[in-house]
Write an enzyme that holds these catalytic residues in place. Structure first.
Site, mmCIF file in Angstrom:
data_model
loop_
_atom_site.group_PDB
_atom_site.id
_atom_site.type_symbol
_atom_site.label_atom_id
_atom_site.label_comp_id
_atom_site.label_asym_id
_atom_site.label_seq_id
_atom_site.Cartn_x
_atom_site.Cartn_y
_atom_site.Cartn_z
ATOM 1 N N GLU A 68 -13.992 -7.643 24.511
ATOM 2 C CA GLU A 68 -14.072 -6.383 23.771
ATOM 3 C C GLU A 68 -15.218 -5.593 24.375
ATOM 4 O O GLU A 68 -16.030 -6.133 25.128
ATOM 5 C CB GLU A 68 -14.371 -6.653 22.292
ATOM 6 C CG GLU A 68 -15.726 -7.345 22.119
ATOM 7 C CD GLU A 68 -16.199 -7.521 20.690
ATOM 8 O OE1 GLU A 68 -15.459 -7.195 19.752
ATOM 9 O OE2 GLU A 68 -17.348 -8.000 20.522
ATOM 10 N N GLY B 258 -20.727 -7.442 13.500
ATOM 11 C CA GLY B 258 -21.326 -7.267 14.808
ATOM 12 C C GLY B 258 -20.408 -7.656 15.958
ATOM 13 O O GLY B 258 -19.273 -8.108 15.766
ATOM 14 N N CYS B 259 -20.913 -7.477 17.165
ATOM 15 C CA CYS B 259 -20.096 -7.631 18.363
ATOM 16 C C CYS B 259 -19.733 -9.090 18.623
ATOM 17 O O CYS B 259 -18.557 -9.413 18.825
ATOM 18 C CB CYS B 259 -20.780 -7.009 19.560
ATOM 19 S SG CYS B 259 -22.509 -7.467 19.775
ATOM 20 N N TYR B 260 -20.740 -9.977 18.634
ATOM 21 C CA TYR B 260 -20.403 -11.380 18.846
ATOM 22 C C TYR B 260 -19.482 -11.890 17.738
ATOM 23 O O TYR B 260 -18.455 -12.526 18.027
ATOM 24 C CB TYR B 260 -21.664 -12.238 18.898
ATOM 25 C CG TYR B 260 -22.484 -12.090 20.160
ATOM 26 C CD1 TYR B 260 -21.934 -12.336 21.404
ATOM 27 C CD2 TYR B 260 -23.820 -11.719 20.099
ATOM 28 C CE1 TYR B 260 -22.692 -12.218 22.554
ATOM 29 C CE2 TYR B 260 -24.586 -11.602 21.246
ATOM 30 C CZ TYR B 260 -24.024 -11.852 22.479
ATOM 31 O OH TYR B 260 -24.772 -11.738 23.615
#
Lengths: 346, 346, 346, 346
Positions: B316, B155-157
């Site tokens: 990001e 995932g992103c985090y």
């Protein structure tokens, strides 16, 4: 009804000055009698700030920053909303004219001129006044503020960090060395000035930190945290710029050294009579949108038992409790008004 | 030129699915042959997403999430852009049909089904596949990804936290227990759904944290940090929602246990061949606006000698390197394309 | 594969120059060999614009705006992204060096130097070139652009107004005197410069018109509308600044003089082969978010039978079809590339 | 001091209700004694709206929309902040209980139930009250409002269009058939509801029109313009949604039929005693940021001699003068308070 207290605002063309004007125009017991601005001298307030048009008192004309003229306007209080370093000479002059001074710059916040020189890169411009200056955090120094001639109103980041931490440090509930702070601030905190990194197309859809690793405000933060802890405290602090106009959200990590339950009771006790500190309670994440435009500072906290940390959060309007509102709160104490006068709008 | 790789996107109507479509439509060696969406079944892609109108391939019609139909469309790869828990049964079915699967949900990221049950609140839906699933971080597991049938794209985090920290933990340059993370994320990360707290007037001029103190993504983060450290690692993590559509900025505090100079050399060595990790260098604060729309993750760092801490920062696009871009990067490895194919737009 | 066309960008440090760089770095048949900027001379492109770091070609260094040096770099095409008035002398010099020139300023858009003097307040700086300059609207003048040495690429507002109106005026479907235009533009259109009215805290939560009642761009708009109508046309135009970074939405009111159905057929016929004009159709309100970052201009229209008016709307990215994208489209025609080369990213 | 006027707010959980609460909590002569909300019944106001926490009166609990309970709370005035169609039955009931009613929906704005049925698609829900209802534009109908039992407070777009146009139509300075209006509105105008097109990621970096070509509010706009002109008037109106939370900017095109100078004198005469209409003067473009949070409507105008048109512009807060502020202004007249009470905050 007694006559309104006459006030001057020196440096009234930035966002802090603008917010001071907005608040004082709605204050039931204060009247603006002089406003200075090099940029706008000769223009009317409501010409420079069209939002004010039609409101009583806003036809006043900006003058050059001439302290004798400020005194001649019969102001008894002056707010200084000027860059660091520029405020001190004006403060000295205004005090000599018999005015009381609330300085919103960093010039009088530090007890020790050596710390000032270290963080600001030049000798202190008026060291003889440091002893007299009172740190303008009304929740901590109310009595000293009431009787002060010169109040140094603390900055936006420091306020958002000190108010949650001070009671916990005093009660030794957290480990001072473990404190790390991440703050997010709106763009008005950077001032009303034409800088390329501040234009809309550079700030919109952007997040970035700045001022690392040793932001100037650390000097006043650590001074006050150290007093509360009883020994010097050094912390990490990372401020970020986010695309909102107003508001600061501060997130603090610290190791708990005592039971989590004492956090709530300690904060409640510390702020039970503080009209502008709202404890949102355990398990609550405060949101800046509930404090923008107000003088409130909201505090929430969470327990992170997996790591033994306390996560403390605060929100405030950087121009409100972080600047103009807080200065006005000190003014109310100094001038004998109710602490909440002019600060209750929603 | 060889024929394009045929791909399907299961759950293509959220922001991650939309970004996958955008990227694959511009990929030189991939072709979308099936897209599923319960909400939009029967509608054309370019009807649901007007941005795509006029672009080749966007006249394709959404179908119901029927995996047999996906296989019948001759897709050899499937991306699953579905909520946690919903992906596993589809993955099982697609693998049985002989497709390779890149899952963007959390379903296959954890090695241990007990950790899944603990963090997600229900038993793992397909524990028999956990052993085979490869954690899809191409900078860390490139070879395993190349030969995988099932990739669990992180995932992103987690991506924003793992990439800066992993090399430093492997080299034991920081103290694992001292890690505290503050992240700021754009709203697209919360999904394309009608929720009151996500509407513009609630998010604009607002900052707030959420998911405290034990965000679900901690499970995958700590799993990977622990592997790098060689022992279990527990960290504090505070995500914040800020008013931007895209972008994550992550700020990490950690105590240095070795010389600061080794931070730069360690990161440089770790990422010298990583096309999508850009080291901005010491003393630099990365800005999300330089990575939005791309697959880059930028890293900057500062030394805080007063506290002995390292301040590590990464940025990001939460939908790029944080989701769709990263999944496509794994796809490139699995399908024998160049790692950067379709990921070089600016 | 044939060698890439070598291009120069003169004035590459504003938002238009930045967008030109972004597009050309991804163009399959063009290569940037020179970039000029007084402000950034001596700095690398990827240093000034960190977004580009790691992309091939972006290590190039900005030079002073010396046209001999540009020619020496073997550029065969030059894009001029300069303020009005500054472009003409450079264009003259570059043509003398044998380059083909695409000027994005207003310097060569008007046929009549007297109109230029009237709208821009000074004599035309290179009237001898006006006759040769081709108005760079590829949907209208494709053949002239293909063979031009000097193309004057039209501005963002004009493009958004001309493309919907020109076919209808040619077919006499609307009454020219009834045209009134309201446009909303993102802030990047105002340029990358440090101006107080452009800073975030002044633009955010604000809408305002500007440049009334006689915006300079009216000169080129009315020139082209007049050619289409066969007689002089005068319109009203009100541009507004809104808090978005990119995008223009233009709403046009005009009295219909023929049947509403002919609007659709006329627009379809005019743009059936235009790859970047998308007709959203009757009853559709186009949205800027579907065109930002692209070279598309979207058109929608509504009938207002109660008043006999047609309501025409267009959206584009002010830096895309409104500036850099459109210039690149002309370049493609001039250099023999496919019209869509480098302009198909989503 | 006399006792405060007791008021109820029916439907207090939307943005208009929230703004009414905010204003009345600061009103010197009004007190909220009942608030209804189906969604929030049983919750305290300061629980639903954390902004209010700590302010006197905000501990009140929402009740179900039971008009007998509202009357039992001894309210003498009720504000209805409900969707169109839902207000009429409550209004009828409240009037029967002896309360005075200020309705912020469209239910009582139209004189003719047939026009209501035409624009709203169903028969009028309480036609017997239409005759008695007063159109709540205090600048136009002050005396009727003072003595009304039922006031229909006009909407945000109509107010921004009517106030600039009415005096000019009365004096026949513009040609009614030539009127075309383009408005831009903040997102709070669309309500506090979970709709996909309203979420942040859909609205941010987006501009789009909606409700074309026959927005419901045209009915009340044209009714009032027609009264001023002395004959039926039909106009074109295009509303746009822009990414701001609050504020409307309206731009009006109209052919002048008399000298431009009479515009200024006519507007000045019309509004010389209107405390909330600020004439910014000729050549000025008003900006929404100077009116957000206030009850002001600002007007500026420009002459376009090339086309013979007048360009009229107005700005207001859609929730202020466009909704809650205007309703409170009517309340002040009805209840015998000063017109500006509670509406002077900046």
């Amino acid at each position: 009804m007694s006559a309104a207290t006459k006030v001057a605002i020196v440096g009234a063309s930035g966002y802090t000055g603008l917010e001071l004007l907005r608040l004082i125009f709605c204050h039931p017991g204060a009247e603006v009698v002089a406003v200075t601005s090099r940029t706008h001298a000769g223009q009317r307030i409501d010409e420079v700030f069209p939002r004010f048009q039609g409101h009583p008192g806003t036809e006043l004309t900006f003058i050059e920053p001439d302290m004798a003229a400020v005194a001649a306007a019969r102001a008894t209080f002056a707010f200084l909303a000027l860059p660091h370093g520029a405020a001190a000479p004006f403060a000295r002059e205004l005090l000599a004219h018999g005015l009381k001074v609330i300085d919103l710059s960093a010039d009088f916040r530090l007890d020790d001129p050596a710390v000032y020189a270290d963080f600001y890169g030049h000798p202190h411009p008026a060291p003889e006044l440091l002893n007299e200056a009172v740190f303008g955090l009304p929740e901590v120094y109310p009595e000293a503020i009431r009787s002060a001639r010169l109040v140094a109103s603390p900055g936006c980041y420091p306020t958002s960090i000190m108010l949650p931490l001070l009671p916990l440090l005093r009660q030794k509930l957290i480990e001072p060395d473990s404190i790390a702070v991440s703050s997010m601030s709106g763009v008005s905190g950077a001032g009303r000035k034409a800088d390329l990194p501040l234009i809309f197309a550079e700030v919109n859809e952007s997040v970035r930190s700045y001022g690392l690793p040793r932001h100037r405000h650390l000097s006043e933060i650590e001074q006050e945290l150290g007093k509360a802890a009883g020994h010097p405290v050094t912390i990490s602090f990372v401020p970020h710029l986010i695309p909102v106009t107003a508001g600061i959200c501060t997130t603090i990590f610290a190791k708990l050294t005592d039971s989590y339950d004492r956090v709530a009771t300690t904060l409640q006790k510390a702020y039970e009579n503080a009209p502008f500190v709202r404890l949102r309670g355990p398990g609550v994440s405060p949101d800046t949108k509930h404090v923008t435009g107000t003088n409130y500072l909201d505090i929430g906290w969470h327990h992170d038992p997996r790591t033994g940390r306390l996560i403390l959060q605060s929100t405030e309007d950087n121009l409100g409790k972080g600047a103009a509102g807080q200065a006005l709160q000190s003014f109310n104490l100094m001038a004998g008004h109710r602490e909440t006068d002019g600060l209750r709008s929603l």
